[in-house]
Design an enzyme around this catalytic site. Sequence first.
Site, PDB file in Angstrom:
ATOM      1  N   ASN A  87       0.798  -1.235   0.000  1.00 28.13           N
ATOM      2  CA  ASN A  87       0.000   0.000   0.000  1.00 28.13           C
ATOM      3  C   ASN A  87       0.828   1.283   0.000  1.00 28.13           C
ATOM      4  O   ASN A  87       0.450   2.270  -0.619  1.00 28.13           O
ATOM      5  CB  ASN A  87      -1.021  -0.013   1.146  1.00 28.13           C
ATOM      6  N   GLU A 185       4.182  -4.300  12.500  1.00 22.12           N
ATOM      7  CA  GLU A 185       3.271  -3.181  12.223  1.00 22.12           C
ATOM      8  C   GLU A 185       2.101  -3.760  11.439  1.00 22.12           C
ATOM      9  O   GLU A 185       2.243  -4.064  10.257  1.00 22.12           O
ATOM     10  CB  GLU A 185       3.978  -2.093  11.401  1.00 22.12           C
ATOM     11  N   CYS A 219      -3.220   1.496   6.791  1.00 25.86           N
ATOM     12  CA  CYS A 219      -3.371   0.862   8.103  1.00 25.86           C
ATOM     13  C   CYS A 219      -3.928   1.828   9.134  1.00 25.86           C
ATOM     14  O   CYS A 219      -4.705   1.460   9.995  1.00 25.86           O
ATOM     15  CB  CYS A 219      -2.028   0.321   8.571  1.00 25.86           C
ATOM     16  N   GLU A 397       8.011   2.227  15.223  1.00 22.05           N
ATOM     17  CA  GLU A 397       8.734   2.824  14.104  1.00 22.05           C
ATOM     18  C   GLU A 397       8.636   4.339  14.275  1.00 22.05           C
ATOM     19  O   GLU A 397       7.876   4.845  15.086  1.00 22.05           O
ATOM     20  CB  GLU A 397       8.068   2.431  12.773  1.00 22.05           C
TER      21      GLU A 397
HETATM   22  P1  NAD Z   1       0.212  -9.212   3.730  1.00 17.52           P
HETATM   23  O1  NAD Z   1       0.353  -9.646   5.131  1.00 17.52           O
HETATM   24  O2  NAD Z   1      -0.569 -10.058   2.802  1.00 17.52           O
HETATM   25  O3  NAD Z   1       1.640  -9.054   3.031  1.00 17.52           O
HETATM   26  C1  NAD Z   1       2.643  -8.205   3.556  1.00 17.52           C
HETATM   27  C2  NAD Z   1       3.998  -8.690   3.077  1.00 17.52           C
HETATM   28  O4  NAD Z   1       4.237  -9.969   3.646  1.00 17.52           O
HETATM   29  C3  NAD Z   1       4.126  -8.857   1.568  1.00 17.52           C
HETATM   30  O5  NAD Z   1       5.412  -8.448   1.154  1.00 17.52           O
HETATM   31  C4  NAD Z   1       3.975 -10.371   1.385  1.00 17.52           C
HETATM   32  O6  NAD Z   1       4.622 -10.843   0.237  1.00 17.52           O
HETATM   33  C5  NAD Z   1       4.649 -10.877   2.647  1.00 17.52           C
HETATM   34  N1  NAD Z   1       4.266 -12.235   3.055  1.00 17.52           N
HETATM   35  C6  NAD Z   1       3.136 -12.919   2.779  1.00 17.52           C
HETATM   36  N2  NAD Z   1       3.173 -14.153   3.344  1.00 17.52           N
HETATM   37  C7  NAD Z   1       4.349 -14.252   4.006  1.00 17.52           C
HETATM   38  C8  NAD Z   1       4.968 -15.262   4.795  1.00 17.52           C
HETATM   39  N3  NAD Z   1       4.400 -16.436   5.026  1.00 17.52           N
HETATM   40  N4  NAD Z   1       6.176 -14.997   5.352  1.00 17.52           N
HETATM   41  C9  NAD Z   1       6.783 -13.813   5.149  1.00 17.52           C
HETATM   42  N5  NAD Z   1       6.258 -12.837   4.398  1.00 17.52           N
HETATM   43  C10 NAD Z   1       5.045 -13.035   3.829  1.00 17.52           C
HETATM   44  O7  NAD Z   1      -0.356  -7.738   3.815  1.00 17.52           O
HETATM   45  P2  NAD Z   1      -0.790  -6.794   2.600  1.00 17.52           P
HETATM   46  O8  NAD Z   1      -2.084  -7.296   2.100  1.00 17.52           O
HETATM   47  O9  NAD Z   1       0.348  -6.630   1.657  1.00 17.52           O
HETATM   48  O10 NAD Z   1      -0.968  -5.396   3.362  1.00 17.52           O
HETATM   49  C11 NAD Z   1      -2.163  -5.048   3.965  1.00 17.52           C
HETATM   50  C12 NAD Z   1      -2.083  -5.150   5.460  1.00 17.52           C
HETATM   51  O11 NAD Z   1      -0.928  -4.456   5.951  1.00 17.52           O
HETATM   52  C13 NAD Z   1      -3.251  -4.502   6.155  1.00 17.52           C
HETATM   53  O12 NAD Z   1      -3.708  -5.308   7.218  1.00 17.52           O
HETATM   54  C14 NAD Z   1      -2.656  -3.182   6.701  1.00 17.52           C
HETATM   55  O13 NAD Z   1      -3.342  -2.655   7.793  1.00 17.52           O
HETATM   56  C15 NAD Z   1      -1.277  -3.590   7.041  1.00 17.52           C
HETATM   57  N6  NAD Z   1      -0.380  -2.422   7.073  1.00 17.52           N
HETATM   58  C16 NAD Z   1       0.096  -1.988   8.281  1.00 17.52           C
HETATM   59  C17 NAD Z   1       0.917  -0.864   8.350  1.00 17.52           C
HETATM   60  C18 NAD Z   1       1.470  -0.364   9.665  1.00 17.52           C
HETATM   61  O14 NAD Z   1       2.438   0.386   9.657  1.00 17.52           O
HETATM   62  N7  NAD Z   1       0.891  -0.745  10.797  1.00 17.52           N
HETATM   63  C19 NAD Z   1       1.239  -0.181   7.182  1.00 17.52           C
HETATM   64  C20 NAD Z   1       0.729  -0.655   5.963  1.00 17.52           C
HETATM   65  C21 NAD Z   1      -0.075  -1.786   5.923  1.00 17.52           C
END
Ligand code: NAD
Length: 422
Positions: A87, A185, A219, A397
Amino acid sequence: MQRGRVLYAIARRILEEQDRLARLESQDTGKPLAQAQADAVAAARFFEYYAGVADKVLGSSIPLGPDYADFTVREPLGVTAQIVPWNYPLQIASRGLAPALATGNTVVLKPAELACLSVLELTRICHEEGLPPGVLNVVPGLGQEAGYALAAHPGVNLVVFTGSVATGAQVMRTAADNIVPVLLELGGKSPNIVLADADLDDALPVLLKAAFPNSGQTCSAGSRVLVQRARHRELVDRLAALCHGLKVGPGLQNPDIGPLVSRAQQGKVLDYIGIARDEGAEVITGGTPLPGADLSHGNFVSPTLLDGARPEMRVHREEIFGPVLTILPFDEVEEAAALANATEYGLVAGIWGRDVGATNWLARTVKAGQIFINCYGAGGGVELPFGGYRKSGFGREKGLDALLSYTQVKNICTRIALPRRS
Ligand code: NAD
């Protein structure tokens, strides 16, 4: 000092290339160009901020009486693995990279499969501006493959993960086998609490901006409004009027709301709106996939207001990650706090009102890592510690607090008695 100079140089290059980086980010993610531009400026700010800190990572001196000198040093952890979502690729990669590098760590970065182009460009900039070979490595790939391999690698000393709760839990379990710390996060369902004495002229444009940045795929989006009943009707009517004025379109045309990142994400958001209808919520505006026939090829969802949501409804408790804002009235301030805390998350909360006692009581009572009173997401936020309570994650962070996440404390104690004479 040298690390700081390299980080400053990276910041300057990001600013010089911000237009190109913003176009790339907008094309890759679909976000409006102006928002992508703001992301590039924020990315540069992370490097500037931590460049200035690089030569000021201090330990402390601990009094142990006259016979000892005791002090702490903050050492780098070593190799940090950083897993980034789709995102805000450029911003989130910079958020983790800059403090990790400033404190002397190395980084292996895995961008998300849906959007990785700006991270690859950032890596090029880092190398061109003098980061030594091997200090930053990028491993694009699928989460279950590249992400998993990284979290499981015994050579990694810290895993920094930003993403969903389910994946975060999996990453934590994987890192546990190597006893490696994780910084998580995760998601959010952040409320804006509007008290009866709030200045709605001030609040409403901010509530809208808080709810729909990056089409709500944020997020820290303020995806719930809790409003004291006396202002409920007025707030709904005025927010609806503002929503009707929002322009939806392709990111490069710089609309207010761009498309969602993928067809799957669009489907998920529309499913949630269906669930809301089934549970008895009223769709005040939006709720449809297409604002016009010319946009039928894109993953659009028109900005959606849901009123009449009851606290037990799924749309009130679960992260939707789309342009959907739920509105819920309350009577007493204590009820607002209970509703704010009635999700598993705790990332951010906004509080709007003139009564210093009530707003500050709420600030202390609401469980979230960041509280904003009469504002939301103040400034660029680079300076403010950011992180979750509960299932929004742990560790911090941004700001100086991030330095604690990227270093480990060593205590060094010396006995200073004079040597014995023979
Ligand atoms: P996601 O968990 O599907 O993926 C995040 C990352 O993790 C990607 O790079 C993905 O390839 C990787 N990943 C997936 N499976 C994995 C595994 N088994 N082991 C290691 N890495 C793996 O999340 P998303 O759909 O990309 O992002 C959306 C989510 O992220 C939402 O819930 C959002 O709230 C959260 N988010 C949080 C913050 C914050 O700072 N708190 C910021 C942005 C997004």
